[in-house]
Design a protein around this motif. Sequence first.
Motif, PDB file in Angstrom:
ATOM      1  N   PRO A 187       0.809  -1.232   0.000  1.00 22.97           N
ATOM      2  CA  PRO A 187       0.000   0.000   0.000  1.00 22.97           C
ATOM      3  C   PRO A 187       0.836   1.274   0.000  1.00 22.97           C
ATOM      4  N   ILE A 188       2.008   1.260   0.640  1.00 22.16           N
ATOM      5  CA  ILE A 188       2.867   2.442   0.637  1.00 22.16           C
ATOM      6  C   ILE A 188       3.369   2.734  -0.771  1.00 22.16           C
ATOM      7  N   THR A 189       3.749   1.688  -1.496  1.00 18.21           N
ATOM      8  CA  THR A 189       4.248   1.869  -2.860  1.00 18.21           C
ATOM      9  C   THR A 189       3.181   2.483  -3.758  1.00 18.21           C
ATOM     10  N   ILE A 190       1.969   1.927  -3.709  1.00 16.68           N
ATOM     11  CA  ILE A 190       0.885   2.443  -4.548  1.00 16.68           C
ATOM     12  C   ILE A 190       0.486   3.847  -4.096  1.00 16.68           C
ATOM     13  N   ALA A 191       0.380   4.043  -2.782  1.00 18.32           N
ATOM     14  CA  ALA A 191      -0.069   5.332  -2.245  1.00 18.32           C
ATOM     15  C   ALA A 191       0.917   6.448  -2.550  1.00 18.32           C
ATOM     16  N   ALA A 192       2.216   6.148  -2.602  1.00 17.55           N
ATOM     17  CA  ALA A 192       3.208   7.181  -2.877  1.00 17.55           C
ATOM     18  C   ALA A 192       2.999   7.760  -4.276  1.00 17.55           C
ATOM     19  N   PHE A 193       2.760   6.891  -5.259  1.00 18.23           N
ATOM     20  CA  PHE A 193       2.480   7.375  -6.620  1.00 18.23           C
ATOM     21  C   PHE A 193       1.179   8.174  -6.661  1.00 18.23           C
ATOM     22  N   ALA A 194       0.144   7.648  -6.010  1.00 18.85           N
ATOM     23  CA  ALA A 194      -1.155   8.338  -6.009  1.00 18.85           C
ATOM     24  C   ALA A 194      -1.058   9.684  -5.296  1.00 18.85           C
ATOM     25  N   ALA A 195      -0.331   9.727  -4.180  1.00 21.13           N
ATOM     26  CA  ALA A 195      -0.190  10.972  -3.422  1.00 21.13           C
ATOM     27  C   ALA A 195       0.519  12.039  -4.246  1.00 21.13           C
ATOM     28  N   TYR A 196       1.547  11.638  -4.978  1.00 25.37           N
ATOM     29  CA  TYR A 196       2.255  12.605  -5.836  1.00 25.37           C
ATOM     30  C   TYR A 196       1.322  13.153  -6.908  1.00 25.37           C
ATOM     31  N   ALA A 197       0.519  12.275  -7.496  1.00 25.72           N
ATOM     32  CA  ALA A 197      -0.415  12.717  -8.532  1.00 25.72           C
ATOM     33  C   ALA A 197      -1.427  13.711  -7.965  1.00 25.72           C
ATOM     34  N   PHE A 198      -1.974  13.405  -6.794  1.00 21.92           N
ATOM     35  CA  PHE A 198      -2.956  14.307  -6.193  1.00 21.92           C
ATOM     36  C   PHE A 198      -2.318  15.629  -5.747  1.00 21.92           C
ATOM     37  N   ALA A 199      -1.058  15.607  -5.417  1.00 18.71           N
ATOM     38  CA  ALA A 199      -0.397  16.809  -4.907  1.00 18.71           C
ATOM     39  C   ALA A 199       0.136  17.717  -6.010  1.00 18.71           C
ATOM     40  N   PHE A 200       0.685  17.133  -7.096  1.00 20.20           N
ATOM     41  CA  PHE A 200       1.440  17.949  -8.051  1.00 20.20           C
ATOM     42  C   PHE A 200       0.989  17.831  -9.507  1.00 20.20           C
ATOM     43  N   ILE A 201       0.056  16.956  -9.814  1.00 19.12           N
ATOM     44  CA  ILE A 201      -0.381  16.798 -11.195  1.00 19.12           C
ATOM     45  C   ILE A 201      -1.824  17.271 -11.321  1.00 19.12           C
ATOM     46  N   ASP A 202      -2.086  18.120 -12.277  1.00 20.66           N
ATOM     47  CA  ASP A 202      -3.444  18.602 -12.544  1.00 20.66           C
ATOM     48  C   ASP A 202      -4.095  17.720 -13.597  1.00 20.66           C
ATOM     49  N   PHE A 203      -5.211  17.109 -13.261  1.00 20.04           N
ATOM     50  CA  PHE A 203      -5.939  16.288 -14.212  1.00 20.04           C
ATOM     51  C   PHE A 203      -7.434  16.415 -13.942  1.00 20.04           C
ATOM     52  N   LYS A 204      -8.214  16.108 -14.928  1.00 19.35           N
ATOM     53  CA  LYS A 204      -9.660  16.265 -14.829  1.00 19.35           C
ATOM     54  C   LYS A 204     -10.243  15.283 -13.811  1.00 19.35           C
ATOM     55  N   GLY A 205     -11.110  15.792 -12.946  1.00 20.45           N
ATOM     56  CA  GLY A 205     -11.733  14.952 -11.925  1.00 20.45           C
ATOM     57  C   GLY A 205     -10.856  14.679 -10.730  1.00 20.45           C
ATOM     58  N   LYS A 206      -9.806  15.462 -10.571  1.00 22.15           N
ATOM     59  CA  LYS A 206      -8.843  15.236  -9.485  1.00 22.15           C
ATOM     60  C   LYS A 206      -9.502  15.350  -8.113  1.00 22.15           C
ATOM     61  N   ASP A 207     -10.278  16.388  -7.902  1.00 22.78           N
ATOM     62  CA  ASP A 207     -10.922  16.598  -6.598  1.00 22.78           C
ATOM     63  C   ASP A 207     -11.943  15.508  -6.291  1.00 22.78           C
ATOM     64  N   ILE A 208     -12.686  15.098  -7.317  1.00 24.41           N
ATOM     65  CA  ILE A 208     -13.686  14.039  -7.117  1.00 24.41           C
ATOM     66  C   ILE A 208     -12.990  12.719  -6.781  1.00 24.41           C
ATOM     67  N   ALA A 209     -11.891  12.452  -7.480  1.00 19.51           N
ATOM     68  CA  ALA A 209     -11.151  11.213  -7.214  1.00 19.51           C
ATOM     69  C   ALA A 209     -10.597  11.205  -5.792  1.00 19.51           C
ATOM     70  N   PHE A 210     -10.078  12.351  -5.350  1.00 21.13           N
ATOM     71  CA  PHE A 210      -9.538  12.410  -3.989  1.00 21.13           C
ATOM     72  C   PHE A 210     -10.666  12.283  -2.959  1.00 21.13           C
ATOM     73  N   LEU A 211     -11.817  12.874  -3.263  1.00 18.25           N
ATOM     74  CA  LEU A 211     -12.969  12.736  -2.374  1.00 18.25           C
ATOM     75  C   LEU A 211     -13.377  11.270  -2.258  1.00 18.25           C
ATOM     76  N   PHE A 212     -13.295  10.533  -3.368  1.00 20.95           N
ATOM     77  CA  PHE A 212     -13.601   9.100  -3.358  1.00 20.95           C
ATOM     78  C   PHE A 212     -12.618   8.347  -2.457  1.00 20.95           C
ATOM     79  N   VAL A 213     -11.327   8.724  -2.520  1.00 22.70           N
ATOM     80  CA  VAL A 213     -10.310   8.086  -1.673  1.00 22.70           C
ATOM     81  C   VAL A 213     -10.623   8.326  -0.205  1.00 22.70           C
ATOM     82  N   VAL A 214     -10.979   9.574   0.142  1.00 22.63           N
ATOM     83  CA  VAL A 214     -11.315   9.896   1.528  1.00 22.63           C
ATOM     84  C   VAL A 214     -12.560   9.129   1.971  1.00 22.63           C
ATOM     85  N   ALA A 215     -13.537   9.012   1.068  1.00 22.37           N
ATOM     86  CA  ALA A 215     -14.764   8.294   1.405  1.00 22.37           C
ATOM     87  C   ALA A 215     -14.495   6.829   1.711  1.00 22.37           C
ATOM     88  N   MET A 216     -13.502   6.242   1.046  1.00 21.94           N
ATOM     89  CA  MET A 216     -13.164   4.834   1.279  1.00 21.94           C
ATOM     90  C   MET A 216     -12.660   4.597   2.700  1.00 21.94           C
TER      91      MET A 216
END
Length: 299
Positions: free
Chosen positions: A93-122
């Motif tokens: 989980p740390i390996t996967i989460a590190a890539f995902a965390a970088y994407a949410f922190a520094f990469i702009d992509f469509k639906g980013k906020d909704i995707a992060f909200l989904f992660v928090v909801a989980m």
Amino acid sequence: MNNQVQKWYDKPISKIILVSISLTWVLPYFGFVLSSFRPGDSIKRVSWWSSIATGDFIREFTFDNYSEILFAENLSRSFFNSFAVTIPSTIIPITIAAFAAYAFAFIDFKGKDIAFLFVVAMMIVPLQMSLIPLIKLFSKGAVLFGVTVIPELSINGTFVAVWFAHTGFGLPLATFLLRDFMMGLPKSVIESAKIDGASHLTTFFKLALPLSVAGIAAFATFQFLWVYNDFLVANVFLGIRPQNLVVTSHVAQLTVGNYGEAWHLRTSGAVISMIVPLIVFFSLQRFFIRGLIGGAVKG
């Protein structure tokens, strides 16, 4: 802010509150450890504080409880199983989460906020409600609209099933914590890398990942302690076969299943099983503290 905190600590009432909270936490554990050195008959007859007051504790002091646990059959196998479950369930989980965390922190992509909200909801989904669906998924796969999305895996009873389960349960929290930590990294460093033409992979491996070691270590400590001390998930997905038992399951069987109602052995068994988590916690303590406060300090 630091001056206000220091002034609060200096107040007598604050010290009384802190001491009271500390005693509230420490006293039960103190009695717990003392009980592990008392015979079963004595534990049933009088309380640990009464045995200290009367002096019976010194006279009855024994290592018999520890001997029964330590020399139990297949205990070394159970320790091996615990490490075989815990280490991959922490790294994956740390390996996967590190890539995902970088994407949410520094990469702009469509639906980013909704995707992060989904992660928090989980993070809100209760673990206990997920066990039966996961058991069916790991045994029968998944079919959606007549199309096989996940084939029949038949991995229940194996370490792989436990790895997948703990990865699923730990991944949302890991992504959330590491994303907040990376958001606190110096923005100028990341922007300088972009100006120099560094790709996201280069920025991740050369800058974001090394600067996030404290945050990763903090979550690794959480995840390791959680998985190592887990009883429910290991029992559900590994079963109770002797070759599959982890330490927590083995101690539970020793103190009830194999020795009848020998619940007095649970204290010594729990103390033995606590040795590894304590070593891990104190080894990573400095990273743990830095990781907890790192996300709150913006660079």
